[in-house]
Design an enzyme around this catalytic site. Structure first.
Site, PDB file in Angstrom:
ATOM      1  N   SER A 135       0.831  -1.196   0.044  1.00  0.00           N
ATOM      2  CA  SER A 135      -0.130  -0.045  -0.131  1.00  0.00           C
ATOM      3  C   SER A 135       0.845   1.271   0.189  1.00  0.00           C
ATOM      4  O   SER A 135       1.868   1.502   0.793  1.00  0.00           O
ATOM      5  CB  SER A 135      -0.975   0.001   1.158  1.00  0.00           C
ATOM      6  OG  SER A 135      -1.730   1.018   1.176  1.00  0.00           O
ATOM      7  N   GLY A 136       0.556   2.164  -0.770  1.00  0.00           N
ATOM      8  CA  GLY A 136       1.589   3.386  -0.796  1.00  0.00           C
ATOM      9  C   GLY A 136       2.450   3.188  -2.212  1.00  0.00           C
ATOM     10  O   GLY A 136       3.071   4.232  -2.006  1.00  0.00           O
ATOM     11  N   THR A 163      -1.925   2.616  -8.166  1.00  0.00           N
ATOM     12  CA  THR A 163      -3.111   3.389  -9.219  1.00  0.00           C
ATOM     13  C   THR A 163      -2.699   4.182 -10.059  1.00  0.00           C
ATOM     14  O   THR A 163      -3.138   4.315 -11.132  1.00  0.00           O
ATOM     15  CB  THR A 163      -3.845   3.927  -7.884  1.00  0.00           C
ATOM     16  OG1 THR A 163      -4.205   2.849  -6.876  1.00  0.00           O
ATOM     17  CG2 THR A 163      -4.944   4.850  -8.598  1.00  0.00           C
ATOM     18  N   ASN A 170      -1.009   5.467   3.147  1.00  0.00           N
ATOM     19  CA  ASN A 170      -1.179   6.132   1.715  1.00  0.00           C
ATOM     20  C   ASN A 170      -2.532   6.900   1.971  1.00  0.00           C
ATOM     21  O   ASN A 170      -3.471   6.672   2.529  1.00  0.00           O
ATOM     22  CB  ASN A 170      -1.698   4.817   1.106  1.00  0.00           C
ATOM     23  CG  ASN A 170      -1.545   5.112  -0.620  1.00  0.00           C
ATOM     24  OD1 ASN A 170      -1.422   6.434  -0.710  1.00  0.00           O
ATOM     25  ND2 ASN A 170      -1.901   4.279  -1.448  1.00  0.00           N
ATOM     26  N   SER A 200      -5.211   5.420  -0.888  1.00  0.00           N
ATOM     27  CA  SER A 200      -5.212   3.688  -1.005  1.00  0.00           C
ATOM     28  C   SER A 200      -6.704   3.238  -1.572  1.00  0.00           C
ATOM     29  O   SER A 200      -7.526   3.668  -1.181  1.00  0.00           O
ATOM     30  CB  SER A 200      -5.076   3.287   0.595  1.00  0.00           C
ATOM     31  OG  SER A 200      -5.131   2.106   0.418  1.00  0.00           O
ATOM     32  N   SER A 201      -6.355   2.310  -2.610  1.00  0.00           N
ATOM     33  CA  SER A 201      -7.333   1.769  -2.973  1.00  0.00           C
ATOM     34  C   SER A 201      -8.024   0.673  -2.010  1.00  0.00           C
ATOM     35  O   SER A 201      -7.303  -0.638  -1.739  1.00  0.00           O
ATOM     36  CB  SER A 201      -7.029   0.748  -4.398  1.00  0.00           C
ATOM     37  OG  SER A 201      -6.604   1.742  -5.413  1.00  0.00           O
ATOM     38  N   GLY A 237      -2.588  -3.581  -2.141  1.00  0.00           N
ATOM     39  CA  GLY A 237      -1.152  -4.081  -1.908  1.00  0.00           C
ATOM     40  C   GLY A 237      -1.313  -4.675  -0.543  1.00  0.00           C
ATOM     41  O   GLY A 237      -2.148  -4.644   0.348  1.00  0.00           O
ATOM     42  N   GLU A 251      -0.778  -5.405   3.483  1.00  0.00           N
ATOM     43  CA  GLU A 251      -0.948  -4.630   4.348  1.00  0.00           C
ATOM     44  C   GLU A 251      -0.725  -5.163   5.645  1.00  0.00           C
ATOM     45  O   GLU A 251      -0.856  -6.147   6.039  1.00  0.00           O
ATOM     46  CB  GLU A 251      -2.186  -3.927   4.512  1.00  0.00           C
ATOM     47  CG  GLU A 251      -2.930  -3.148   3.209  1.00  0.00           C
ATOM     48  CD  GLU A 251      -4.092  -2.614   3.465  1.00  0.00           C
ATOM     49  OE1 GLU A 251      -4.512  -1.468   2.713  1.00  0.00           O
ATOM     50  OE2 GLU A 251      -4.629  -3.065   4.559  1.00  0.00           O
TER      51      GLU A 251
END
Length: 1100
Positions: free
Chosen positions: A238-239, A243, A285, A288-289, A512, A514
């Site tokens: 994540s981050g 994206t 993030n 974050s998605s 991602g 985590e």
């Protein structure tokens, strides 16, 4: 104690998928050879670890045995960790090395001295440290500093890879290659490596540096060339920038396959909508998605985008109602509160974001350098671009406002058992208004629960915890249903329709890995999805490739890599896998999170990647690291209950979207659930099913991998934390990828395909089997033995070798096409000339036949008409001679008359001069002026003056008369012109009458008696009219000449009259000849139509 598998358990779709994947792998390893290959006895087939048989190897290349052994030793050196074996060599050459100091960091330095196992190293900062020989690794020369492909490094070790990425990161070169994988380091700032110019350069193949554009371009080219679907799999924690990387890939594909229908722009705008409704700020993030998405872009046969399809996975619904400190809910709530117009705010009863409990519970309402109001305006533009109607947009905003106001609904305790009632305040009123339901019904549903007791229905009051869960469940359901409805609307706008060609590129952007301080059910599902993606990554880059080498008899030293199959077995394996145990516990009414944790510890304690903790905690060793999970909330989130009362409330609302959502949930809720059906309805089972469908779809595509790296945990630009980056590189298996890419064979083709594609390049065409043809091709092009290997079924080539064959093939095909072009041109020209000559001959025959037919038709009446023409010409000539004689006679008389009068005047003038001269000759003395003579002279002078005045008056009168004559002359000219126009109109009308007569009496239609008589009468009328007009014309000319001769006394006027007369005569003659020619044509056409005697005689 282990539970044996029950024989009555049916296989699920996930198990069938896993079994099919396993069978697919087995088939790939044990695939039968093609019938066209040379037959081998079973005893000659080598094992997976053996090379080709000696006899076959001798027949292929007798001189390679030394090369194979040297290559094998080189691969062994590469596959083993590099170390400094010859210290003296490094000291003498003053070569740089990497040494690990006390804090575990790697530093660059040079060996100063060595004593036993200890080595003194001078670091780059002049500090001298003593380390163990095991802590020394060779460094690459300066010339290889910052290379764009890690394969180019002479020494492949962790500090060299870290240093290379750091050098490129400091230069804003965020993209690097690790063999077939693109490594993207998040810069956390804008870098000038994008834009139209850069895109255009990659489209024209002018740039070859690592870039996400290059990956998208390679996927597009392979899709068009191989006609096989492609996939771009973007992964990372994540981050890491997944994206944004997916956005740039879509932008490049849009530039490559842009179309005139606007679908390409709609695909890009969907990112704005999905980010607003599916992304949120987390502790790691800012964007974050919180869901996974697969964008499948379809292309036409010409490479133009013709549509797309979007699939989403596991939206994190709990974020709507529950937030950790420092995090935000989904962006759309904050954007709506900040950017909505005053009219929309008044309609939705909106307030600022800090007024809503769902948003203010985390004490984080804004994001640095982000304007939520501006984001909302971009969202509105995206809605319009994707063609979502304004009415649908307002419905979506209405439900979002209802969710926000639901969070403000409060409860009050009414008794000692903690039962509650809903507080009737502004929040309840606004929720009921926005949902379109009755506020009292809403309060009843949120505070009571209906239970079915036989035939009776009992209403039970809820406790504060139960009522809060009911309220939050309604909010999560509305938001999740709204998100799924938006995805459906996007797919409707982007649908492919009937243009589907089977060519597509799928871009996977999924959450991602985590690992937070508190990890719950959502983090477990996210990390499970990443485990599956890592398995897909390992399968394509490690497992399948090495198994194919071994199964095809290739000399190969296996590269070890970190396999996560054990972790996947821990999660998926039945009947004691994590998913099975969670579903089993979720179906026990009295089960709790603590009983579930105990069951995990009891059944999974033997697994090496599982470790139980005190209380409700447990640890799982994922491929990316160990994560501590807390089972609190696992059972409730897995069940994801939705009470029937809530569904009935939604169906009773006036809002169309809520009615649509309730109709979809009604059947599932009221359906009687058995054990297996209940398990299939759980969240983890549905997510597992979605994940397996995704893996099956990716298996049918050619994958292109992009690994995103997060350089630091604080999301700051310019900071490069080596330990953090190293952990991600280890999880990605970057070093193993590079080792396989160095020693592996990227290009592989079956012998049949190679022979079919390049067999025509051989100098000698012999009847050979595909295996021998492949070896002959390799020998003819003098490829180095270490650059390829020949397997049982395929030929394996190292990177760049296929280009030699392709270049030669293109050269030969270009020559063949040129030869074919000239031959086809020659053949076409010959055909054209033959057809042209044939057409000319045919036309000459047709023209001859037509001329002969016309001659026969015209020959007979031509003799009769010639005599009539001669008589007519004689009459006209006689008339013209007579008219000329008359005109000359009149002109001669007038000339003689004027000459006689002129002579008389001349004689009188001569006599008067003679008398005057006689008077002048008399002497002055003899001349005596008598008085009476003077008086007489004066009277005569007066008479002369009077006569002169009269003459002047007469002259003026003559001038006026002359002017009137000129005006009449102009009138005559105008009249002549009108007469000419009248004649032309008469001629045109007569021609039209003749053409109508000819059409009526065409050869194809037998003429009637009326038509025959009418046509002949028209011709006779033409001659009568010509004679009449000729007489009138002659009379006009004669009268005009007489008037001019009588009244014009000047010679100039006479000459002018003669010229005018001749001009009129010539004009008449010209008109007469033209009319005769037209009349002859009319007679000829009448004869052709069957009227040979056109003067009124009987025709045949």
């Amino acid at each position: 104690m282990t539970i044996p598998p029950s024989p009555t358990v049916k296989s699920t779709p996930e198990e069938e998928t896993m079994e099919s994947l396993g069978q697919h792998d087995a088939c790939e390893r044990l695939k039968e050879k093609s019938p066209s290959l040379p037959s081998r006895r079973a005893s000659q087939m080598p094992s997976n670890r053996q090379s080709l048989p000696t006899s076959l190897r001798d027949t292929i290349c007798t001189e390679r045995e030394m090369d194979w052994s040297e290559k094998t030793r080189a691969e062994q050196i590469i596959s083993e960790p590099e170390c400094v074996n010859n210290v003296e060599f490094f000291i003498n050459k003053k070569l740089s090395v990497w040494c690990r100091v006390g804090n575990g960091q790697w530093h660059l330095g040079k060996i100063q001295s060595a004593s036993g196992d200890a080595v003194c190293v001078v670091l780059s900062n002049k500090e001298v440290v003593e380390v163990s020989m095991k802590g020394i690794l060779p460094a690459n020369p300066d010339v290889l500093e910052g290379v764009d492909d890690l394969i180019q490094l002479s020494y492949l070790n962790e500090p060299s890879v870290l240093y290379n990425l750091r050098v490129r990161y400091s230069q804003d070169l965020i993209y690097s290659k690790a063999g077939p994988v693109l490594i993207a380091v998040n810069p956390f700032k804008k870098v000038q490596i994008y834009g139209n110019d850069i895109r255009s350069a990659y489209q024209k193949k002018a740039l070859a540096a690592p870039h996400v554009y290059a990956v998208a371009d390679a996927a597009f080219d392979e899709m068009m060339r191989e006609e096989k679907n492609q996939s771009i799999i973007i992964s990372g924690e994540s981050g890491a920038g997944k994206t944004e990387t997916a956005k740039y890939a879509m932008q490049y594909l849009e530039a490559l396959g842009g179309c005139n229908f606007g679908v390409d722009n709609e695909i890009l705008k969907t990112n704005c909508i999905l980010e607003a409704f599916g992304n949120a700020k987390t502790s790691r993030n800012d964007n974050s998605s919180r869901f996974g998405k697969l964008m499948e872009i379809h292309f036409s046969a010409k490479g133009k985008i013709c549509g797309a399809k979007l699939e989403t996975f596991l939206l994190e619904k709990s974020r709507v109602v529950q937030l950790s400190n420092g995090e935000r809910s989904y962006h759309i709530f904050y954007e709506l509160c900040a950017g909505a117009s005053p009219v929309l705010k008044e309609r939705l009863k909106l307030k600022s974001a800090n007024e809503y409990n769902y948003l203010n519970q985390s004490n984080c309402l804004t994001i640095d350098r982000i304007d939520d109001a501006q984001k909302f305006h971009k969202l509105m533009d995206a809605f319009n671009t994707v063609q979502i109607p304004q009415e649908y947009q307002e419905r979506a905003f209405t439900l979002l406002a209802a969710v926000l106001w639901l969070g403000n609904v409060t409860f009050e305790v009414i008794d000692n058992e903690n039962h509650v009632d809903v507080v009737a305040d502004e929040a309840v009123t606004n929720v009921a208004m926005l949902m379109g339901c009755n506020s009292k019904e809403l309060m009843v549903v949120l505070s009571t629960c209906k239970l079915q007791a036989g035939r009776d229905c009992i209403a039970k009051r809820l406790t504060l915890r139960q009522a809060t869960d009911m309220r939050d469940s309604l909010a999560k359901t509305i938001y999740a249903s709204l998100f799924n409805w938006l995805v459906e609307q996007i797919n409707t706008s982007l649908e492919v329709g009937n243009v589907r060609t089977g060519r597509s590129i799928s871009i996977l952007d999924i959450y991602g890995f985590e690992s937070f301080k508190n990890n719950s059910f959502e983090q477990f599902c996210i990390n499970y999805a990443n485990e599956r993606l890592q398995q897909h990554f390992n399968r394509h880059l490690f497992k399948l490739e090495q198994e194919e080498y071994e199964g095809d008899g290739i000399d190969w030293t296996k590269v070890e890599f970190k396999d996560n199959q054990e972790c996947l077995d821990l999660i998926e394996k039945k009947p004691i896998g994590f998913v099975s145990l969670l579903d089993e516990e979720s179906n026990f009414p009295k089960a709790t999170d603590t009983t579930f944790a105990n069951k995990l510890k009891h059944h999974l304690k033997a697994k090496s990647c599982f470790r139980g903790e005190r209380g409700c905690g447990f640890r799982v060793s994922h491929y990316a690291g160990e994560v501590l999970y807390d089972t609190n909330g696992f059972l409730e989130k897995n069940r994801d209950p939705l009470h029937v009362d809530l569904i009935q409330l939604l169906s009773s609302c006036n809002c169309q979207l809520l009615n649509l959502f309730s109709s979809k949930m009604h059947d599932k809720s009221l359906k009687p659930a058995s054990l297996s059906e209940s398990m299939n309805q759980s969240v983890i089972t549905k997510f597992k099913s979605q994940l397996f469908k995704l893996m099956n779809k990716l298996e049918d595509t050619t994958p292109h991998f992009i690994r995103c790296i997060k350089p630091n945990s604080n999301q700051l630009p310019g900071i490069y934390e080596e330990n953090h980056v190293l952990q991600q590189l280890r999880c990605c298996g970057v070093l193993e990828i590079v080792r396989i890419s160095r020693s592996g064979y990227h290009t592989r083709m079956t012998h049949q395909d190679l022979a079919g594609r390049y067999g025509f390049l051989l100098d000698t065409k012999l009847s050979q089997d595909p295996l021998s043809t492949s070896d002959s091709i390799m020998k003819q092009f003098n490829l180095p033995p270490e650059m390829y290997q020949v397997g049982y079924r395929k030929i394996y080539l190292r990177t760049g070798q296929i280009g030699v064959l392709e270049e030669r093939r293109e050269y030969v095909l270009h020559g063949v096409v040129g030869l074919q072009k000239h031959f086809r041109g020659y053949r076409s020209r010959e055909y054209f000339h033959n057809m042209k000559n044939s057409a000319l001959i045919l036309q000459s025959y047709i023209r001859g036949e037509n001329a002969r037919r016309n001659y026969i038709v015209v020959k007979t009446p031509a003799t009769v008409s010639s005599a009539v023409d001669r008589e007519l010409d004689a009459v006209i000539y006689l008339q013209s001679v007579v008219r000329r004689w008359l005109v000359r006679k009149q002109l001669k008389n007038s000339v003689q008359l004027k000459k006689h009068s002129h002579d008389e005047k001349k004689k009188t003038r001569r006599k008067s001069r003679r008398k005057v001269s006689e008077v002048k000759d008399l002497p002055l003395e003899q001349f005596e002026v008598q008085p009476w003579a003077l008086a007489d002279l004066q009277s005569r002078v007066q008479k002369v003056e009077t006569a002169i005045m009269q003459k002047e008056d007469e002259n003026n009168a003559l001038k006026e008369e002359l002017q009137r004559f000129e005006e009449r002359w102009l009138e005559h000219e105008t009249r002549m012109k009108s007469m000419e126009e009248t004649w032309q109109n008469h001629i045109s009308s007569m021609q039209m009458s003749l053409e109508a007569a000819c059409n009526t009496m065409s050869p194809g239609t037998p003429p009637t008696e009326d038509l025959k008589g009418g046509s002949l009468n028209d011709v006779k009328d033409i001659y009568v009219e010509v004679d009449q007009r000729r007489v009138v014309f002659d009379e006009d000319v004669k009268r005009h000449v007489e008037i001019e001769l009588e009244r014009e006394s000047s010679a100039i006027k006479k000459q002018h009259a003669e010229e005018e007369l001749s001009r009129l005569k010539s004009r008449f003659e010209k008109w007469k000849k033209d009319y005769k020619a037209r009349l002859r044509g009319t007679k000829a056409r009448l004869r052709l139509n069957g009227h040979r005697n056109w003067c009124g005689k009987k025709s045949f």
